[in-house]
Structures are given as C-alpha cells and as structure tokens.
Design an enzyme around this catalytic site. Sequence first.
Site, short mmCIF file in Angstrom:
data_model
loop_
_atom_site.label_atom_id
_atom_site.label_comp_id
_atom_site.label_asym_id
_atom_site.label_seq_id
_atom_site.Cartn_x
_atom_site.Cartn_y
_atom_site.Cartn_z
N LEU A 1 -12.30 4.50 -10.29
CA LEU A 1 -12.18 5.80 -9.64
C LEU A 1 -12.33 5.76 -8.12
O LEU A 1 -12.25 6.81 -7.48
CB LEU A 1 -13.21 6.78 -10.21
CG LEU A 1 -13.01 7.20 -11.66
CD1 LEU A 1 -14.08 8.22 -12.07
CD2 LEU A 1 -11.62 7.78 -11.89
N PHE B 1 -10.54 10.41 -5.41
CA PHE B 1 -9.17 10.74 -5.02
C PHE B 1 -8.17 9.80 -5.68
O PHE B 1 -6.97 10.09 -5.68
CB PHE B 1 -9.00 10.62 -3.50
CG PHE B 1 -9.82 11.60 -2.70
CD1 PHE B 1 -9.41 12.92 -2.56
CD2 PHE B 1 -11.00 11.21 -2.09
CE1 PHE B 1 -10.15 13.81 -1.81
CE2 PHE B 1 -11.74 12.09 -1.33
CZ PHE B 1 -11.32 13.41 -1.20
N HIS B 2 -8.64 8.65 -6.20
CA HIS B 2 -7.75 7.63 -6.75
C HIS B 2 -8.25 7.22 -8.13
O HIS B 2 -9.42 6.88 -8.28
CB HIS B 2 -7.74 6.38 -5.85
CG HIS B 2 -7.57 6.67 -4.40
ND1 HIS B 2 -8.25 5.99 -3.41
CD2 HIS B 2 -6.80 7.59 -3.76
CE1 HIS B 2 -7.90 6.46 -2.22
NE2 HIS B 2 -7.03 7.44 -2.41
N GLN B 3 -7.38 7.24 -9.10
CA GLN B 3 -7.71 6.82 -10.47
C GLN B 3 -6.73 5.72 -10.87
O GLN B 3 -5.54 5.82 -10.60
CB GLN B 3 -7.63 8.00 -11.43
CG GLN B 3 -8.48 9.20 -11.03
CD GLN B 3 -7.81 10.13 -10.04
OE1 GLN B 3 -6.63 10.43 -10.17
NE2 GLN B 3 -8.55 10.62 -9.04
#
Length: 662
Positions: free
Chosen positions: A430, A598-600
């Site tokens: 994550l 913000f990023h997965q």
Amino acid sequence: MTTRLSAAERAVLGAICDTLAPALDHPEDPEGLFATGADAAGTVERAERLIDAVPDPVDRSRLLLLLSALDSRFVNLLLSGRFASFARMPHAMREAVLQGWATSRLTLRRAGFQALKRLAYVSHYCWPTADGGHPAWRAVGYPGPLPWPETMPEPLPVERPTDALQLECDVVVVGSGAGGGVVAGRLAAAGHSVIVLEKGPNADPRTFTQVEGDMLSRFYLDSGLKMTRSGSMPILAGSAVGGGTLINYTTSFRLPEDVREEWAARSGVSFFTGHSFNASFDRIAARVNVGTRWCTPAPRDALLERGLERLGWHADVIPRNVRDCREGLECGYCGYGCRHGAKQGTMRTFLVDAVAAGARIIPECEAHRVLIERGRAKGVEGLVRGADGRLHAVTVRARAVVAACGAINTPALLRRSGLQHPRIGAGLHLHPGTGVLGVFDEPVEPWSGALQTRYSEEFARQHGPYGWRFETVPVHFAMAASGFGWESARSHREDISRLRHSSLVGILLRDREPGRVVVGKDGRARVNYELSLFDAAHARHAVHTAAQVLAEAGAKAVVTVQTPPARGRPGAENWLDLFREAADHSGYTRCRMSYISFHQMGTAAIGANPRLAPVNDTGETYEVRGLYVADSSLFPGSSGVNPMLTIMALADHVAGAIDAAL
C-alpha cells in the site's frame, strides 16, 4: 440501500460532531472559524449522508455499531467510567471520552475514534455552508472552488444504454486507468475491436466542481471512503474514466534498477531487466509527454528543496506527464481532475487513441464475472447504469478479457469468476504515506501550485532497497481535516487555522511486509493490512528526518500527524530530542499515526512458476487461457516509487502479448 439512523443513533452522531467541531470562543476570529460549530455548518446531515454512502454493508454496520455502543450507558461505564449515553453527557465529559478512545491501549477503540474523526471533520470542512463559502476557508485564505475556465476540453464519447446489452468484440477491457487505458489504446490501434467497461463515471471536465466532498464522492473508489479492515489506513484510488490517471499527481518515475533486479529474481521473469521493458517505458513516456519542462516548484516544494539542500541531502526534480501546464493556483486542484486537459492521463492519450480507432467505452459498468468456457475466457457479465438512471444487464462476448480494475478489485473479479490460485489477493502493498507539518512565518498556501515537482531519495535504501522518499502533496481541507493529529477540539481548530502558513513534508514508505485482499461471500474486496514493525521503524526515522528538513527550511514549529501530535520548536534548547521523544511516545502503528495509501499493488503477481504466481510473463492467468491482468496487481513487490509509469509499461507489454496471441 438507504441507511436510516434511529433517533438514538442520530443523537449520538450529532453529539460526536458537536464535540469534535464545537462553536468556540476565540479572541481573534473575524471570519468565524472558531465560532462556527457543527450545527451552523450542517455537519451532522452531511455525516449521515456519508454513512449512507459507505458501499460495503459490513463497514456501514460497524459504524452504526459504534454509534450504538456510545449510546449505551453500560458500554460507556465499562470503557470510560461514565454511566450515561454519550448524547446526554456535557461537552467536557464527551471530549474526555473521545480523548480516552483516541489514546486507548485497545486498537479497536483507537480505530473507532479515527473513523468518527474522519467522518465528522470531512463532513464539517469539505462542503460549502449555506452562503457558498465556509468560515474556515475564509479564515485561512483558501479560495474554495475556483471560477470556471472560459474553455475546457470535451469529454470522451461514451455509451449509455437504455436497455440490456449483448455485445461482441475481440477484447473486452475491465478498467480504464493506467493499465486498462494503455491496453485499450494499443490493441484498438492494432486493428482489434475493443470494448472498455469502467466502474466509475465519465470524466467530463464540466463536472470538476472542485468541491472536495463532491469530487471525492464522484471520482474516487467507494466515494473516497475505502479503508483497511482495521480502519488504520484510508485508501485513495481513482474510479472514473481514466482511473487513477485522472486524479493522481502526475509523478512519472521509471521503476528503479535495483527494484527491477529484485522483481526479476523474485518472479523468475527476465522481462523486468530486459531491453523490451525499457522499450515499453520509452513508448509510454513519449505518448504521455513525461518531462521536467513544467516543474516550477510550488512554495511547499521550494521549502522541501531548501531544507534538503541546507542539510546536504539529495534533492531532484520530479518528471511529470503534463502538457502546457499552467502550474498556478488551479494546478493544485488537479487531484480532483484537470479542467484544462494538461494532465496527460489515459483519458487524454491512450483512450483518445482507442476511441479514434473505433473502441467503445461504457462507464458506470461493474463487471461481476468473467465468462469461462472449457478453460478459456469468453467475455464478461455485469451491470451498467444507463442513461435512464436504471441498472441494466450487460454481456460482452470476446476472444480475450483483460482485468485492469486495480490491485483491490482485480483479485475480487478473478475470485468471483472462479479462479482458485492461493496467491490471488496476496502480496498487497500500500505504500503507506504520512508526513510532518511545518508552520512558517510566510504564507505557503499548500493547496496551490504544481502537484509535485521535487523529491528526495536520500533515505530510499536504508535496508537494502527499503526505506522512504520525501515528496510534497497539495494540502486542501480534506487532507487536513482527516489527517491532522488530534488532542482536543480546540487544538485541532488551531492547527486548521494555521493551514495557509503550513507545509507538509510527505513520507512515502516502500513497505516490505505485505497485506492481503480477501473476497467475501458477497464478492466484495476487503483489505487486510497493518504496518509491520520493520516498516514502522522506517516511519519513525522518516518522521525524525522530515522534522529536520522543515527546521532547515525555516519552520517556526513542526507538528506530526499523530494522536496526540508531537510538537517541536526549532531553535529551542534540545528541541529535536524532545520532539523525537514526544513522537516516539505517541507511536507509529495501528491508528496512532495518520497514514494514507495512494498506491495499491501486488495482488495477482506475475511469475514464472505457476505454483507461486497466478499470472505468467505475458500477463495471462495460468488457470484460464485468454484472461489477462494488466494493472498494478502484477507487481511482484512494492515499487518504492509512484507506480503509474510502471503500470503503463507493464500494460504495454501485456498488450503486445495479446496482439500476438490474437
């Protein structure tokens, strides 16, 4: 389904909002920031609507259970020593109860407090009041929604049915973001018939109102309300035509060489270190116009760079995928869509190419399952919201299916379609993000200027390839309201009052230890993830060093986003040691510090061994022929950098494999 709060639940919700956002006396408050409480701002009504908007019934039930628990005299006696319903307590007692929850030794109580805090403060600050503005906005000089530009680009042409659909094509792509958009553009240009199914709405610039609450609800996954199951981390992802490329910060890093080597060794796939991956990066970078021409630093980036340079630490310019970017005040709002079309996401590049070559885009269409016949993908079934506002069945028959729903929803689609590989959903990273605030004498206006233009990788490799990067982000009221630390209603309001003079040094962790996406019997994706002790140690060191950056940049105060916040006064005797001690005392895990994802990535990883990975080196699943994955789910680990360009390069690679197979 509409959630109807009982009278008791509504009374508790009102008491929570009034406790967290009360009307307060303040000697200097000409704009009414302190004097405007929850009642005057319409906070309770919005909070009730947000509860209703929570898409997962399990999460919604947990919120209602929390309200019911606070209504119970016996629960309050057991947990807080007060034999009364929360709604009937005097204000001082209610705040003491919430302070007890906020700093409790029990993770569930801390998580409950954080959920209520986000609910109340987003409801309070992120919509205008009856006069079209907001006392808090006026008090800090925040302009709120800006005037509409004289001209705006046209939206992509899409299809909105009025009846059930039965369609056929060569390739059906589920998702239109960095992965799906690239695949659609490449394959349509190669002469294949392509249909794109997108869960979110069409991204018409004329709907980019810049009202934060509305934009989160419209263009973000699950209305911006997605959380890890423990409540320890909000998850922000795009859900609209263009996916994450519509709302991201334009940061366009290539995957670092050491991470490429790690991924190649971990996956057994030589592509990551080969020339063809470089060629994919080159093609993508050219199409989305990656460069550093429009990278004038906003004040917050200039402060980051100043502090880093004075410390002798690495600082550099961030490459961005923009064209003719104005870089002024409006640029800071592009997390809610670029009204000028300067951001070169898929809705301005690859989806334009796809439509020009005959591809069809169907928004507000949720794919339920992949049609599989004799071990081969044959299409997709789902539901679409038509032009008449009703839901209609849609079936798309195709020679190949591409799952590009993002690292949370792609594994859910695969599971709903019957795939059984044990690694589907595993390996979730994550990129936990947090930060430290600095308060400056000069105005910063952290909501303005280019989205991100400076970064540092001074500490990116603390333990092998694991560590953290410094970046900045535009700070509007949604981030401040939900992310700032808390110790009392008054202290939170005072921190908000200094927003114009505040700057954030953002911390992006490359997390080593993964979580997992699990799919319930109802087919919904739920996120199991907690920051490991290894990664929390990096967060701790990152907070300490970020405070040094802010101090060297000239901050008169530094504040963490912990509960309670650690505060430091640069220049005071032993200030850094005292700040570190306070931050360590507040803690870094399980709802003690505000994190956001913000990023997965990483939930259907590519790999050469079918026993260890669900997807082969072309992006095709081992279990089902003709079913491909083309998004961040493919990552064998955390990227360590903003992942958009890597997703696009992998999607380019997958598109080439599909073209060859067809």
